[in-house]
Write an enzyme that holds these catalytic residues in place. Structure first.
Site, mmCIF file in Angstrom:
data_model
loop_
_atom_site.group_PDB
_atom_site.id
_atom_site.type_symbol
_atom_site.label_atom_id
_atom_site.label_comp_id
_atom_site.label_asym_id
_atom_site.label_seq_id
_atom_site.Cartn_x
_atom_site.Cartn_y
_atom_site.Cartn_z
ATOM 1 N N LEU B 65 0.798 -1.221 0.000
ATOM 2 C CA LEU B 65 0.000 0.000 0.000
ATOM 3 C C LEU B 65 0.833 1.275 0.000
ATOM 4 C CD1 LEU B 65 -2.887 -1.014 2.415
ATOM 5 C CD2 LEU B 65 -2.734 -1.220 -0.067
ATOM 6 N N HIS B 181 7.842 -15.340 -0.686
ATOM 7 C CA HIS B 181 8.192 -14.884 -2.042
ATOM 8 C C HIS B 181 9.212 -15.903 -2.555
ATOM 9 C CE1 HIS B 181 9.557 -12.219 -5.294
ATOM 10 N NE2 HIS B 181 10.799 -12.421 -4.891
ATOM 11 N N HIS B 234 2.561 -15.339 -5.823
ATOM 12 C CA HIS B 234 2.784 -15.084 -7.260
ATOM 13 C C HIS B 234 3.669 -16.148 -7.936
ATOM 14 C CE1 HIS B 234 5.592 -11.689 -5.553
ATOM 15 N NE2 HIS B 234 6.170 -12.843 -5.397
ATOM 16 N N ASP B 307 -1.217 -8.483 -6.416
ATOM 17 C CA ASP B 307 0.222 -8.230 -6.313
ATOM 18 C C ASP B 307 0.525 -6.768 -6.587
ATOM 19 O OD1 ASP B 307 2.710 -9.063 -5.607
ATOM 20 O OD2 ASP B 307 3.244 -9.888 -7.559
#
Lengths: 282, 424
Positions: B65, B181, B234, B307
């Site tokens: 954000l 990740h 992802h 994402d």
């Protein structure tokens, strides 16, 4: 080429045009070569070296572009340590941008001068066997030469340890060799590349002496090439690292000085050609 | 608060397997009833759907954000506006901000900032390690108690095997998963594109696609060792998806998501050094893109996340290797996912499930469903209506979309949060 060699200048071809050499990376020979080429054609030549040590490299690039644009320059010769930087510059300035080497991407005028040098000596490019040797992965010279020579019908081999060959290089249309003697067997042209000392720190090559043992060009390895094979190097050379002095300085085999001469001629031609184009947004 | 009646809508709820024309009544911020011919309560506001799809508000399980620390890129207020314009009513935000979300007070702050927006529930991830630095474990228990939805080091890989082992093991005690990740850090160091012919031609330092599979393989093994739950964010390569598929078949607590760029774009989007297409992980060759599509079909992938990684022009107008990776994704999440529906890859119900019930289940929150008594977080869209993505005209602050110029079908008509209209 004749114009370059004549010692005369053609001061009218680029008279009134401004050429800026914008170098974000150290260079002696390429910058001097472009400077001479511009001056021999009558351009006003300015050299700008921009320190790349500052943190805001990128900002410097675009800020510099805006500044140069305001100065109404006609030809912008750019070298940068980042792949794609001249392409970014070209989006921002009206001048014709000439890539004088960007990161690991391309060095187009080097490939042109190499091709000119080869063709003068061999009379052709088509069908020649050319071996490009050493640090292919980090070399913009290798990439531009691969594009140009394969397009012109030469058969190109790349020779080096697997750690210095980029993934997928064979898809650029080259044959890959890890053994230098096999890679040089029967070739017409041996093109050596500079080994950057930083590569040792990166662990891609264990030591200079090991590199020279397996991939340095000496007379013994050169004997595998055709008897009339010629040796090239884009400079600056690391003597005793990728090439032995005896080979580099052999007037019968080495084209290294001739490459420098052809560099000025090719750059004169490039500048003249691009200066004829209309300036964008002019 | 007046009642709201949605009429003439196509009700879609993946949890209940609901997909039929009908009506839905909202009262006091909750779904009061759904079905057919509900009748019009006195004074109710009527929304005529004209056949548009009414589904649960989207649950985005991965977004940055910008706040705290990078407010020039995005603030919670601007992100909330973009989320509302994208149909997102619940969002899990990554902790690798400045400061990192490694303190319980910061978790509470983010959740409260979400409530202030009135349009977005923010589910903060807690940091796995202090400062997201990959070394010492953060106070996972206290973070969890403060409301951390799960743990992650955001865009950074939890690198050392021992740290990951401890994290998986310790978080298990608090019933929380570790969101990784998956990119082996030493193989990824310095790289900016997927290693291969394209990166070689462009002269860009490559990251081998295997960096993803290598990290996934290790962490699956650590999940087996610890009994902990690992979620891979992802995921973008065929090889990693094969490993995850096999781990799931073995019954391990392994899950994963992907993001729209990885099923809608391939590495050719980089073109002539287009930095808006510089992402982390980098875009992949076409074969990997197709593998991601297959994994969405066979259920290996549990969720699609935006994402969202806000960047401003100064982050992106740089030579490729120096530009910051990441793409804006909130406003395009729904429409790019609908590409999979329009091209026949996924049924609409499944696609919406990957944006609602799927992530809600992984995060363990009561969102993403249409049922009487549930909060009226709703999303109304016309699946066939076309529009074009244009960087510079997206809602919110971040304009760094990798989909600039992409023509899409699926236009959002309205978003409701707790029964209140927050978009459209």
């Amino acid at each position: 080429m004749l114009l370059n060699r004549s010692g005369k200048t053609a001061r009218d071809l680029l008279r009134g045009k401004t050429l800026i050499n914008l170098f974000f990376e150290d260079s002696t020979r390429t910058r001097t070569s472009f400077e001479l080429a511009g001056k021999r054609l009558g351009a006003d030549v300015i050299n700008m070296s921009v320190a790349t040590s500052s943190v805001n490299k990128g900002e410097t690039l675009l800020d510099t572009a805006a500044t140069l644009n305001a100065m109404q320059c006609d030809l912008l010769v750019a070298r940068h340590d980042q792949s794609g930087a001249p392409s970014l510059l070209a989006q921002k300035v009206d001048a014709a941008v000439i890539n004088a080497g960007d990161g690991m991407h391309e060095h187009p005028t080097q490939a042109l001068l190499d091709a000119l040098t080869i063709r003068r000596r061999k009379g052709r490019l088509e069908g020649l066997e050319v071996a490009i040797c050493g640090d292919i992965g980090h070399s913009r010279v290798a990439r531009s030469n691969i594009h140009l020579l394969t397009a012109m019908g030469s058969r190109v081999r790349v020779v080096g340890p697997p750690t210095l060959l980029p993934q997928g290089v064979e898809e650029l249309g080259v044959a890959v060799f890890h053994d230098m003697r096999a890679g040089l067997a029967g070739v017409d042209i041996v093109m050596m590349l500079r080994l950057q000392r930083e590569r040792m720190a990166g662990g891609q090559v264990p030591s200079v002496r090991e590199f020279f043992r397996f991939y340095g060009l000496d007379e013994e390895k050169l004997s595998y090439a055709r008897p009339d094979a010629l040796v090239m190097h884009p400079g600056p050379m690391n003597r005793g690292v990728e090439i032995e002095s005896r080979v580099a300085d052999d007037p019968e085999r080495s084209l290294i000085r001739e490459q420098v001469e052809m560099g000025v001629a090719v750059r004169m031609a490039v500048l003249d050609t691009l200066a004829r184009g209309p300036r964008r947004n002019a | 608060m007046t009642d709201t009646l949605f009429r003439g809508v196509r009700l879609l709820d993946p949890t209940a397997g609901l997909d039929r024309a009908g009506e839905l009544l909202v009262r006091e911020g909750k779904i009061a009833d759904l079905g057919t011919a509900l009748g019009v309560p006195e004074g109710a506001e009527i929304i005529e759907g004209s056949g548009a799809v009414l589904c649960p508000g989207l649950v985005d399980m991965r977004a940055s954000l910008g706040e705290p620390g990078f407010e020039y890129r995005e603030t919670i207020t601007s992100a909330a506006a973009a989320a509302a314009a994208g149909g997102i009513t619940t969002l899990a935000c990554l902790p690798d901000s400045q400061p990192a979300i490694d303190d319980p007070a910061l978790v509470r702050l983010l959740a409260a900032r979400g409530e202030e927006t009135g349009s977005l529930t923010i589910l903060p991830y807690g940091a796995v390690t202090r400062g997201c630095a990959g070394e010492a474990l953060a106070e996972l228990g206290l973070l969890r108690e403060a409301g951390a939805v799960a743990f992650s080091d955001g865009a950074r890989t939890v690198g050392p095997a021992q740290v990951m082992r401890l994290a998986l093991s310790y978080a298990r005690g608090f019933g929380a998963m570790i969101v990784q990740h998956p990119e082996e850090p030493t193989l990824a160091a310095g790289g900016t594109a997927t290693e291969g012919p394209l990166a070689t031609r462009l002269g860009l330092a490559g990251i081998p696609a295997a960096a993803e599979a290598i990290q996934v393989a290790r962490d699956i093994r650590l999940a087996r060792l610890t009994g902990g739950a690992v979620h891979f964010a992802h995921v973008s390569t065929a090889e990693a998806l094969d490993l995850i598929r096999a781990a799931k078949e073995d019954g391990l607590a392994v899950s994963c998501d992907t993001a729209p760029p990885y099923f809608d774009l391939n590495e050719s989007a980089i073109g002539d050094f287009r930095t808006y297409a510089k992402l982390s992980p980098p875009l992949r060759p076409e074969a990997d893109r197709q593998a991601v599509c297959r994994a969405l079909v066979d259920g290996t992938i549990d969720a699609i996340a935006s994402d969202h990684q806000p960047r401003d022009a100064d982050d992106k107008r740089l030579p490729f290797a120096q530009a910051a990776p990441g793409g804006a994704g909130l406003a395009t999440l729904l429409a790019v996912t609908l590409v999979l529906v329009h091209n026949g890859t996924l049924p609409l119900q499944r696609a919406i499930g990957l944006l609602t019930a799927g992530p809600a289940r992984l995060l363990g929150v009561a969102a993403g469903r249409l049922s009487a008594g549930a909060a009226a977080d709703l999303c109304l869209f016309a699946p066939e209506r076309a529009w074009q993505v244009e960087a510079g005209r997206l809602p919110g602050k971040a304009q760094n979309t990798p989909f600039d110029g992409r023509a899409l079908e699926g236009r959002l008509l309205g978003t409701w949060k707790g029964g209140r209209r927050v978009f459209g």
